[in-house]
Design an enzyme around this catalytic site. Structure first.
Site, PDB file in Angstrom:
ATOM      1  N   GLY A 184     -28.986   0.725  -8.960  1.00 58.77           N
ATOM      2  CA  GLY A 184     -28.647   1.864  -8.102  1.00 58.77           C
ATOM      3  C   GLY A 184     -28.837   1.486  -6.653  1.00 58.77           C
ATOM      4  N   CYS A 242     -32.099  -4.391 -12.122  1.00 61.86           N
ATOM      5  CA  CYS A 242     -32.015  -4.239 -10.662  1.00 61.86           C
ATOM      6  C   CYS A 242     -32.884  -3.048 -10.197  1.00 61.86           C
ATOM      7  CB  CYS A 242     -30.565  -4.127 -10.229  1.00 61.86           C
ATOM      8  SG  CYS A 242     -30.362  -4.405  -8.468  1.00 61.86           S
ATOM      9  N   TYR A 243     -32.292  -1.936  -9.771  1.00 64.04           N
ATOM     10  CA  TYR A 243     -33.137  -0.802  -9.363  1.00 64.04           C
ATOM     11  C   TYR A 243     -34.046  -0.390 -10.518  1.00 64.04           C
ATOM     12  CZ  TYR A 243     -34.629   3.854  -7.921  1.00 64.04           C
ATOM     13  OH  TYR A 243     -35.391   4.951  -7.622  1.00 64.04           O
ATOM     14  N   HIS A 275     -28.022  -8.840 -12.828  1.00 62.55           N
ATOM     15  CA  HIS A 275     -27.172  -7.993 -13.677  1.00 62.55           C
ATOM     16  C   HIS A 275     -26.633  -8.783 -14.875  1.00 62.55           C
ATOM     17  CE1 HIS A 275     -26.920  -4.454 -10.993  1.00 62.55           C
ATOM     18  NE2 HIS A 275     -27.146  -5.357 -10.046  1.00 62.55           N
ATOM     19  N   ASP A 301      -1.992   2.569 -18.724  1.00 60.34           N
ATOM     20  CA  ASP A 301      -3.037   3.599 -18.778  1.00 60.34           C
ATOM     21  C   ASP A 301      -2.466   4.996 -19.049  1.00 60.34           C
ATOM     22  OD1 ASP A 301      -4.482   1.430 -18.013  1.00 60.34           O
ATOM     23  OD2 ASP A 301      -4.742   2.059 -15.939  1.00 60.34           O
TER      24      ASP A 301
HETATM   25  P1  XMP Z   1      -8.028  -3.628  -6.643  1.00 60.49           P
HETATM   26  O1  XMP Z   1      -6.887  -3.800  -5.696  1.00 60.49           O
HETATM   27  O2  XMP Z   1      -8.867  -2.438  -6.299  1.00 60.49           O
HETATM   28  O3  XMP Z   1      -7.354  -3.272  -8.033  1.00 60.49           O
HETATM   29  O4  XMP Z   1      -8.828  -4.879  -6.860  1.00 60.49           O
HETATM   30  C1  XMP Z   1      -7.987  -3.288  -9.268  1.00 60.49           C
HETATM   31  C2  XMP Z   1      -6.927  -2.972 -10.305  1.00 60.49           C
HETATM   32  O5  XMP Z   1      -6.515  -1.603 -10.195  1.00 60.49           O
HETATM   33  C3  XMP Z   1      -5.130  -1.533  -9.869  1.00 60.49           C
HETATM   34  N1  XMP Z   1      -5.003  -0.499  -8.844  1.00 60.49           N
HETATM   35  C4  XMP Z   1      -4.678   0.772  -9.089  1.00 60.49           C
HETATM   36  N2  XMP Z   1      -4.379   1.401 -10.225  1.00 60.49           N
HETATM   37  N3  XMP Z   1      -4.031   3.433  -9.050  1.00 60.49           N
HETATM   38  C5  XMP Z   1      -4.039   2.732 -10.205  1.00 60.49           C
HETATM   39  O6  XMP Z   1      -3.721   3.298 -11.238  1.00 60.49           O
HETATM   40  C6  XMP Z   1      -4.309   2.867  -7.859  1.00 60.49           C
HETATM   41  O7  XMP Z   1      -4.280   3.515  -6.830  1.00 60.49           O
HETATM   42  C7  XMP Z   1      -4.661   1.475  -7.892  1.00 60.49           C
HETATM   43  N4  XMP Z   1      -4.999   0.593  -6.920  1.00 60.49           N
HETATM   44  C8  XMP Z   1      -5.229  -0.606  -7.545  1.00 60.49           C
HETATM   45  C9  XMP Z   1      -4.756  -2.893  -9.349  1.00 60.49           C
HETATM   46  O8  XMP Z   1      -3.387  -3.145  -9.527  1.00 60.49           O
HETATM   47  C10 XMP Z   1      -5.664  -3.792 -10.142  1.00 60.49           C
HETATM   48  O9  XMP Z   1      -5.169  -4.078 -11.427  1.00 60.49           O
END
Ligand code: XMP
Length: 536
Positions: free
Chosen positions: A79, A106-107, A195, A254
Site C-alpha cells: 500500500g 511490502c506495506y 513483491h 474484453d
Molecule cells: P497501457 O498503454 O496503459 O495499456 O500500458 C495497457 C493495455 O491496456 C490497453 N489500453 C486500453 N484498453 N481502454 C481499454 O479498453 C483504454 O482506454 C485503454 N488504454 C490502453 C492497451 O492497449 C494495453 O493492452
C-alpha cells in the site's frame, strides 16, 4: 445502485462471489487484505493460477468478517502509506495472533513489524524496481523451498523495517542492507519487503505456492469454470428478472467476453451497440459485426464517427482526448438505450489493468482508460462490469470456455479510444486514414511472417513530426510512423519484441511507398515501465 457502489460491490466481491467464499469457507481460501497496492489483484490472480480460492477484503474489514470466511491463510497487501504517517491503515493486532498463517507483503510486512513492536522508518533512499536480495536462513524458511540464496526481486518502497519485533528472524536483505524478509511465530507469519506476485521477482510463483500449499495447506480445488458459473449467478442476482442491459461492444476481446457471458443469463434482455467512433482499424466494423452475428449477439451498428471527430477536434492532450471520448460514448449509449427500451444497466468489459491505471485503487492516474475514467458523474445508467477483476489472459481463457472462436480471442488488445490514442496531435480524418493504412500493412506483414499469435500487441503510432525525404526527384515532408510490438503476460509490464530486421525493413518500405502522408518509419523499443504500451 450508484456507480461507486457498483465499483465497490464488484471490487470486494459481488453477491455471487460472497456466496462462493461462504461455500468454500470450510475448504478454506485465502483472505487478502487490501491496503491500496496496485498489485493487490495480481496477488489474487496468482492464487487463482494455483486453483486456490481467494477473496480481497478492504483493509478495515472487521476481524469477525474475516474470520467468518474460515481462511486458511491471510495476506496483507502492499500500500502507498507509511505505518506511522497520517491516515495510516492499521489493523486489529489480534488478527496476527491466532493460528492462521499470515503473509505480509511490502506495506503488509512493515505493518506486522509496527504492530508487534518493531520500528519502521523512512529509508535513506527508496528501492524501486529490480533489486538483488540475499537470503540467509533459507533452509529453515518454508517459503524459500526451491529458491536460490540470491535472487532478483521487484521492490517498490521508501519505508523500511529498521528494528525487528522481539522473536522475529531476519532471513533476507537487499544489497543495500535493508531488511527484505523476516518470519515470526515459528514460521506462521512470513513478511517480505518485495513483491512475490510481480513477474519480475524470480521464484515469486514458487514462494506463493509454498505459502499456499506448504504453509497454509490449501487444496487446489478452484477452477476457472467455477468462476463462470458463479459469475452467471451473480449477474442474474444483480440484474434481476426484469431489467434490461445495454452493452457497448468495441470489437475487442474484453467487451465480447463480457457480452457473451451476460447474454447467457439475459438472452434478449441484452442489447449490444457497436459504436463506430471513427477510430477503428482498417475494415474493422464489417469484420466484427460479422463475428457478432455468428455469436448470436443482438447487435446494433451505430456510425457516430462524425460526432466523435467533432468532439475531439481541438483536443491534443491525451487525458482530454480520453475524457471526451469516454463521455461521448456514454451519451451515445444513453440515447440508444432510450430507443431500445429502458435499459437500467450499462455493461462494460472493463478488466483489472484498466482499473488500476485509471487510479481507482489509491494510486496516481496513469491514464484514464475510456471505459473507466471518462464516465460522467451524472451518468443515468448503473454500471455492470462482470470481468473487472480479471486479467487479459484469464478473459481469453473464459472466452474459450464460452465457445468464443480463437479468431476473436487471439485478437491483439485494442484500447477503447482506438486510434485516437495512437494518432498523436490533431485527430483529422486524413491523419487517421494514414494511420489505418500503415497499421494494416504492419499487421498483415506480421501475420504473413507467422508471428501474430506470439506477440501480445503490435500497432503503429502516427507522430506529428515531419521530416524531409525524397521520392523520385521530389522533395517530401511527411509525418512519422512508429512501429510498436510488445510481449507481455498481463499488460502490467511489457517488453519490446525483437522483430526480424527483414520484416521491419519491408514494413518501412511498404508504409513509405503506400502511404503518401508518411515520410519516415521508426521503431519504439521501450519497455513498460518506464513507458506505457500505448503512447497516450
Ligand atoms: P497501457 O498503454 O496503459 O495499456 O500500458 C495497457 C493495455 O491496456 C490497453 N489500453 C486500453 N484498453 N481502454 C481499454 O479498453 C483504454 O482506454 C485503454 N488504454 C490502453 C492497451 O492497449 C494495453 O493492452
Amino acid at each position: 445502485m450508484s456507480y461507486l457502489t457498483v465499483n465497490q460491490f464488484i471490487r470486494y466481491g459481488g453477491a455471487g462471489i460472497r456466496r462462493q467464499m461462504r461455500e468454500n469457507g470450510k475448504n478454506g481460501g485465502i483472505a487478502i487484505l487490501d491496503f491500496g497496492s496496485q498489485y493487490t489483484q495480481l496477488i489474487a490472480r496468482r492464487i487463482r493460477e494455483f486453483e486456490v480460492y481467494s477473496e480481497i477484503l478492504p483493509w478495515n474489514a472487521s476481524l469477525g468478517r474475516i474470520m467468518e470466511k474460515s481462511p486458511r491463510g491471510i495476506i496483507l497487501s502492499g500500500g502507498p502509506r507509511s505505518t506511522s504517517g497520517p491516515g495510516a491503515p492499521l489493523i486489529d493486532g489480534s488478527l496476527l495472533d491466532g493460528s492462521v498463517p499470515v503473509l505480509g507483503i511490502c506495506y503488509g510486512m512493515q505493518l506486522i513489524a509496527h504492530i508487534r513492536g518493531g520500528s519502521v522508518k523512512k529509508g535513506r533512499r527508496g528501492e524501486y524496481g529490480r533489486t538483488r536480495v540475499i537470503f540467509s536462513e533459507g533452509d529453515n524458511e518454508k517459503i524459500l523451498r526451491g529458491v536460490p540464496k540470491a535472487i532478483d526481486v521487484w521492490m517498490s518502497h521508501w519505508d523500511e523495517v529498521r528494528q525487528l519485533p522481539d522473536g522475529a528472524v531476519r532471513f533476507g536483505e537487499s544489497e543495500s542492507g535493508t531488511c527484505a524478509a523476516y518470519s515470526m511465530d515459528g514460521g506462521r507469519i512470513t513478511a517480505l519487503q518485495f513483491h512475490p506476485e510481480v513477474d519480475t521477482t524470480e521464484y515469486g510463483r514458487e514462494m506463493i505456492s509454498s505459502f499456499l500449499f506448504g504453509i497454509c495447506g490449501c487444496e487446489p480445488n478452484w477452477k476457472l469454470g467455477d468462476w463462470v458459473k458463479r459469475s452467471l449467478e451473480s449477474i442474474a442476482e444483480t440484474v434481476g428478472n426484469e431489467d434490461r442491459v445495454i452493452c457497448g461492444l468495441s470489437g475487442g476481446v474484453d467487451s465480447t467476453v463480457a457480452a457473451v457471458l451476460v447474454s447467457k443469463v439475459l438472452g434478449d434482455r441484452l442489447d449490444c451497440i457497436f459504436v463506430d467512433h471513427g477510430f477503428m482499424r482498417k475494415d474493422e466494423p464489417p469484420q466484427v459485426l460479422e463475428m457478432y452475428r455468428k455469436l448470436n449477439l443482438r447487435v446494433y451498428h451505430v456510425d457516430e464517427s462524425e460526432r466523435f471527430l467533432a468532439a475531439v477536434k481541438d483536443a491534443v492532450n491525451p487525458e482530454k482526448k480520453r475524457k471526451i471520448i469516454g463521455e461521448t460514448f456514454v451519451r451515445v449509449f444513453e440515447a440508444e438505450a432510450r430507443k431500445f427500451g429502458l435499459a437500467k444497466w450499462l455493461l462494460q468489459g472493463t478488466i483489472y489493468p484498466d482499473v488500476i491505471e485509471s487510479g481507482f485503487v489509491g494510486g496516481d492516474v496513469i491514464k484514464s482508460h475510456h471505459n473507466v475514467g471518462g464516465l460522467p458523474e451524472d451518468m443515468k445508467m448503473s454500471l455492470l462490469e462482470p470481468i473487472r477483476e480479471l486479467f487479459k489472459d484469464e478473459v481469453r481463457r473464459i472466452g474459450s470456455l464460452l465457445d468464443i472462436p480463437d479468431e476473436m480471442l487471439k485478437r491483439h488488445p485494442f484500447p477503447g479510444p482506438g486510434l485516437a490514442v495512437r494518432c498523436l496531435g490533431n485527430l483529422e480524418r486524413g491523419r487517421l486514414d494514414a494511420l489505418r493504412e500503415a497499421d494494416a500493412i504492419f499487421i498483415s506483414e506480421i501475420k504473413s511472417a507467422g508471428l501474430y499469435d506470439d506477440i501480445w500487441q503490435a500497432f503503429c503510432v502516427l507522430l506529428p513530426v515531419r521530416s524531409v525525404g525524397v521520392a523520385g526527384d521530389v522533395r517530401t515532408y511527411g509525418e512519422t510512423v512508429a512501429l510498436r510490438a510488445v510481449a507481455s503476460r498481463d499488460a502490467m509490464t511489457a517488453e519490446s519484441v525483437h522483430l526480424p530486421w527483414e520484416l521491419i525493413d519491408k514494413v518501412a518500405k511498404r508504409i513509405c511507398g503506400e502511404v503518401p502522408q508518411v515520410g519516415r518509419v521508426v521503431i519504439d523499443v521501450t519497455g513498460k515501465p518506464p513507458a506505457t504500451i500505448e503512447w497516450e
